[in-house]
Design an enzyme around this catalytic site. Structure first.
Site, PDB file in Angstrom:
ATOM      1  N   HIS A 159       0.956   5.010   1.019  1.00  0.00           N
ATOM      2  CA  HIS A 159       0.107   6.124   1.904  1.00  0.00           C
ATOM      3  C   HIS A 159       0.162   7.475   1.099  1.00  0.00           C
ATOM      4  CE1 HIS A 159       0.213   3.903   5.967  1.00  0.00           C
ATOM      5  NE2 HIS A 159       1.368   3.378   5.392  1.00  0.00           N
ATOM      6  N   HIS A 184       0.817  -1.098  -0.067  1.00  0.00           N
ATOM      7  CA  HIS A 184      -0.065   0.117   0.064  1.00  0.00           C
ATOM      8  C   HIS A 184       0.972   1.207   0.074  1.00  0.00           C
ATOM      9  CE1 HIS A 184       0.602  -1.377   4.078  1.00  0.00           C
ATOM     10  NE2 HIS A 184       0.629   0.107   4.552  1.00  0.00           N
TER      11      HIS A 184
HETATM   12  P1  5GP Z   1       1.458   0.291   7.466  1.00  0.00           P
HETATM   13  O1  5GP Z   1       1.619   0.651   8.836  1.00  0.00           O
HETATM   14  O2  5GP Z   1       1.393  -1.003   7.124  1.00  0.00           O
HETATM   15  O3  5GP Z   1       2.426   1.127   6.433  1.00  0.00           O
HETATM   16  O4  5GP Z   1      -0.050   0.907   7.357  1.00  0.00           O
HETATM   17  C1  5GP Z   1      -1.235   0.337   7.324  1.00  0.00           C
HETATM   18  C2  5GP Z   1      -2.148   1.226   7.778  1.00  0.00           C
HETATM   19  O5  5GP Z   1      -3.412   0.605   7.684  1.00  0.00           O
HETATM   20  C3  5GP Z   1      -2.285   2.248   9.108  1.00  0.00           C
HETATM   21  O6  5GP Z   1      -2.003   3.464   8.522  1.00  0.00           O
HETATM   22  C4  5GP Z   1      -3.383   1.781   9.591  1.00  0.00           C
HETATM   23  O7  5GP Z   1      -4.063   2.819  10.118  1.00  0.00           O
HETATM   24  C5  5GP Z   1      -4.538   1.361   8.402  1.00  0.00           C
HETATM   25  N1  5GP Z   1      -5.535   0.512   8.673  1.00  0.00           N
HETATM   26  C6  5GP Z   1      -5.243  -0.833   9.687  1.00  0.00           C
HETATM   27  N2  5GP Z   1      -6.330  -1.217   9.716  1.00  0.00           N
HETATM   28  C7  5GP Z   1      -7.375  -0.748   8.927  1.00  0.00           C
HETATM   29  C8  5GP Z   1      -8.672  -1.003   8.704  1.00  0.00           C
HETATM   30  O8  5GP Z   1      -9.252  -1.774   8.982  1.00  0.00           O
HETATM   31  N3  5GP Z   1      -9.194  -0.230   7.699  1.00  0.00           N
HETATM   32  C9  5GP Z   1      -8.597   0.969   7.121  1.00  0.00           C
HETATM   33  N4  5GP Z   1      -9.116   1.645   6.375  1.00  0.00           N
HETATM   34  N5  5GP Z   1      -7.152   1.066   7.441  1.00  0.00           N
HETATM   35  C10 5GP Z   1      -6.622   0.355   8.129  1.00  0.00           C
END
Ligand code: 5GP
Ligand code: ZN
Length: 115
Positions: free
Chosen positions: A103, A101
């Site tokens: 951001h 993903h």
């Molecule tokens: P990472 O830390 O892997 O780069 O980003 C994961 C992102 O997913 C985080 O910013 C977190 O807030 C988001 N996230 C986690 N669970 C959910 C969810 O159930 N729905 C949505 N829309 N975002 C989520």
């Protein structure tokens, strides 16, 4: 689709997500815990874990994530001011969901280096 993957479930609409853009290849939805006025996650429909799994066959979709993010930044009015695009890769960089993903963070100013 990986049946155990949170983002695959959002893409498949098996769990709720505020989807703001989608086409045949990519889906964008609002982050559940935003850290900026705009915090959108852009994902390929295809499940793969991270930037470590980007190969030649995936160049186009990764480029499309960047293009769609730029389009959202224009539409939301912060493209000229600036915005941040982030791929966290593996735990040391803060990756918690192992479906690639991007951001998109916008609507405020950002410091460098990030934490
Ligand atoms: P990472 O830390 O892997 O780069 O980003 C994961 C992102 O997913 C985080 O910013 C977190 O807030 C988001 N996230 C986690 N669970 C959910 C969810 O159930 N729905 C949505 N829309 N975002 C989520
Ligand atoms: Zn997935």
């Amino acid at each position: 689709m990986d049946p155990n993957c949170l983002f695959c479930k959002i893409v498949a609409r098996k769990i709720p997500g505020k989807i703001v853009f989608e086409n045949e290849r990519v889906v964008a939805f609002e982050d559940i815990a935003p850290v900026a006025p705009t915090h959108v996650l852009l994902v390929p429909r295809e499940h793969f874990a991270s930037t470590l799994e980007v190969d030649l066959s995936r160049h186009a979709v990764v480029g499309e994530l960047v293009q769609v993010a730029a389009q959202l930044a224009r539409e939301r009015g912060f493209a000229a001011d600036g915005y941040r695009l982030v791929f966290n890769t593996n735990a040391g960089a803060g990756q918690t969901v192992f479906h690639l993903h991007l951001h998109l963070l916008g609507g405020r100013t950002f410091r460098w280096p990030p934490g």
